[in-house]
Design a protein around this motif. Sequence first.
Motif, short mmCIF file in Angstrom:
data_model
loop_
_atom_site.label_atom_id
_atom_site.label_comp_id
_atom_site.label_asym_id
_atom_site.label_seq_id
_atom_site.Cartn_x
_atom_site.Cartn_y
_atom_site.Cartn_z
N VAL A 108 -21.06 -37.93 -21.16
CA VAL A 108 -21.88 -37.31 -22.21
C VAL A 108 -23.00 -36.46 -21.65
CG1 VAL A 108 -23.37 -37.75 -24.20
CG2 VAL A 108 -21.32 -39.15 -23.84
N PHE A 109 -23.72 -36.98 -20.65
CA PHE A 109 -24.92 -36.30 -20.16
C PHE A 109 -24.72 -35.55 -18.84
CE2 PHE A 109 -26.44 -39.86 -22.77
CZ PHE A 109 -27.23 -39.18 -23.68
N ALA A 110 -23.86 -36.06 -17.98
CA ALA A 110 -23.68 -35.42 -16.67
C ALA A 110 -22.54 -34.41 -16.66
CB ALA A 110 -23.45 -36.48 -15.60
N GLY A 111 -21.80 -34.31 -17.76
CA GLY A 111 -20.73 -33.33 -17.85
C GLY A 111 -19.54 -33.60 -16.95
N GLU A 112 -19.27 -34.87 -16.64
CA GLU A 112 -18.14 -35.20 -15.78
C GLU A 112 -16.83 -35.07 -16.57
OE1 GLU A 112 -18.84 -39.06 -14.20
OE2 GLU A 112 -20.50 -38.41 -12.91
N ARG A 113 -15.83 -34.46 -15.95
CA ARG A 113 -14.53 -34.29 -16.58
C ARG A 113 -13.43 -34.62 -15.56
NH1 ARG A 113 -17.50 -34.48 -20.05
NH2 ARG A 113 -17.85 -33.07 -21.82
N PHE A 114 -12.29 -35.14 -16.07
CA PHE A 114 -11.20 -35.54 -15.18
C PHE A 114 -9.87 -35.00 -15.70
CE2 PHE A 114 -14.33 -38.98 -15.55
CZ PHE A 114 -14.85 -38.97 -14.26
N ASP A 115 -8.88 -35.05 -14.82
CA ASP A 115 -7.51 -34.78 -15.25
C ASP A 115 -7.04 -35.96 -16.10
OD1 ASP A 115 -7.55 -32.46 -13.79
OD2 ASP A 115 -6.72 -33.41 -11.99
N ALA A 116 -5.89 -35.80 -16.73
CA ALA A 116 -5.36 -36.87 -17.58
C ALA A 116 -5.22 -38.18 -16.81
CB ALA A 116 -4.01 -36.45 -18.17
N ILE A 117 -4.77 -38.08 -15.56
CA ILE A 117 -4.58 -39.30 -14.77
C ILE A 117 -5.91 -39.99 -14.50
CG2 ILE A 117 -4.78 -38.13 -12.53
CD1 ILE A 117 -2.61 -40.02 -11.49
N GLY A 118 -6.99 -39.21 -14.46
CA GLY A 118 -8.31 -39.79 -14.25
C GLY A 118 -8.74 -40.65 -15.43
#
Length: 305
Positions: A108-118
């Motif tokens: 929410v705050f740090a903007g972390e995003r992953f692939d589907a497997i993540g």
Amino acid sequence: MPTAVFSLAGALVFGAADFLGGLSAKRISALLATAVAALSGCVLLFVALPVIGGEWTAHDVLWGAISGAVGAVGIALLYACLAIGPMSILSPTTAVVSAIVPVLYGLVFAGERFDAIGYWGLGLALVAVLLVGFVPERGAVRPSLRGILMAVGSGAAIGGFYITIDQTSDESGIVPLILNRGVNAAIMFAAVAVVAIVAALRSRAVDAVPAAGGHDPERMPRADRSALATGIRLAVACGVVDAVANALLLFGIRAGDLSIAAVLGAMYPAGTILLAAIVLRERIAPVQWAGLVLALAAAAMLAVA
């Protein structure tokens, strides 16, 4: 990859520290064991500082101190909720919440995003945390609302430790951990002092009442002195191992995403369970074996996410 490796290794080492801390707490009070462990960890980190390195800045010192205070709250609530029980429910609750809080912060705050497997790996890891921390108890009672609130509060505070230590700069090295352990030790020793004063006052009140045969409160049985010495040594060892675990976790956080580091770091019960099985010959429940397998699978998924 480095985040998954450092974080999972840190979790296993954390489990070893908890194992030593548990053995120490059986011989001395849990508060004293925690205080001694925090102090010995602080000393080790300070000695290691010239080798590992780290810059002292007001920003990093502040966040390191805050993480120590937040961590102390988490530990205090953890002991309190486990004392209420049942441990089989409250312990994994604490572990799962300690993983969820940093994950939500990161997304929410740090903007972390992953692939589907993540995302699949994160979900699988949370399930693994729940299963690994589950200790079946015969006739376990339902947890009280107070116990659940304390477990959630403990998990939130431990999760807060991940978030606050993540605010420190890479250039600070292990400086924040020195502040973390130092503040934690100060708080815990203060708590030990308060408990000792209260116990002394109660002892005076009891001694004021004449008792048949009398007793000498100044003399401690040799067995008690031996248990105290052993407990202190175990607490010192716990602090040393705990400091190593904190360093591994910090390296994991700085190598990648907070969410991954926090979830894998919450696998710490695995180390305790494995050591208890090897050293104390305690049986690992099938549900915990399943959790260990899922933990390895989740770590592999997160490593390539």
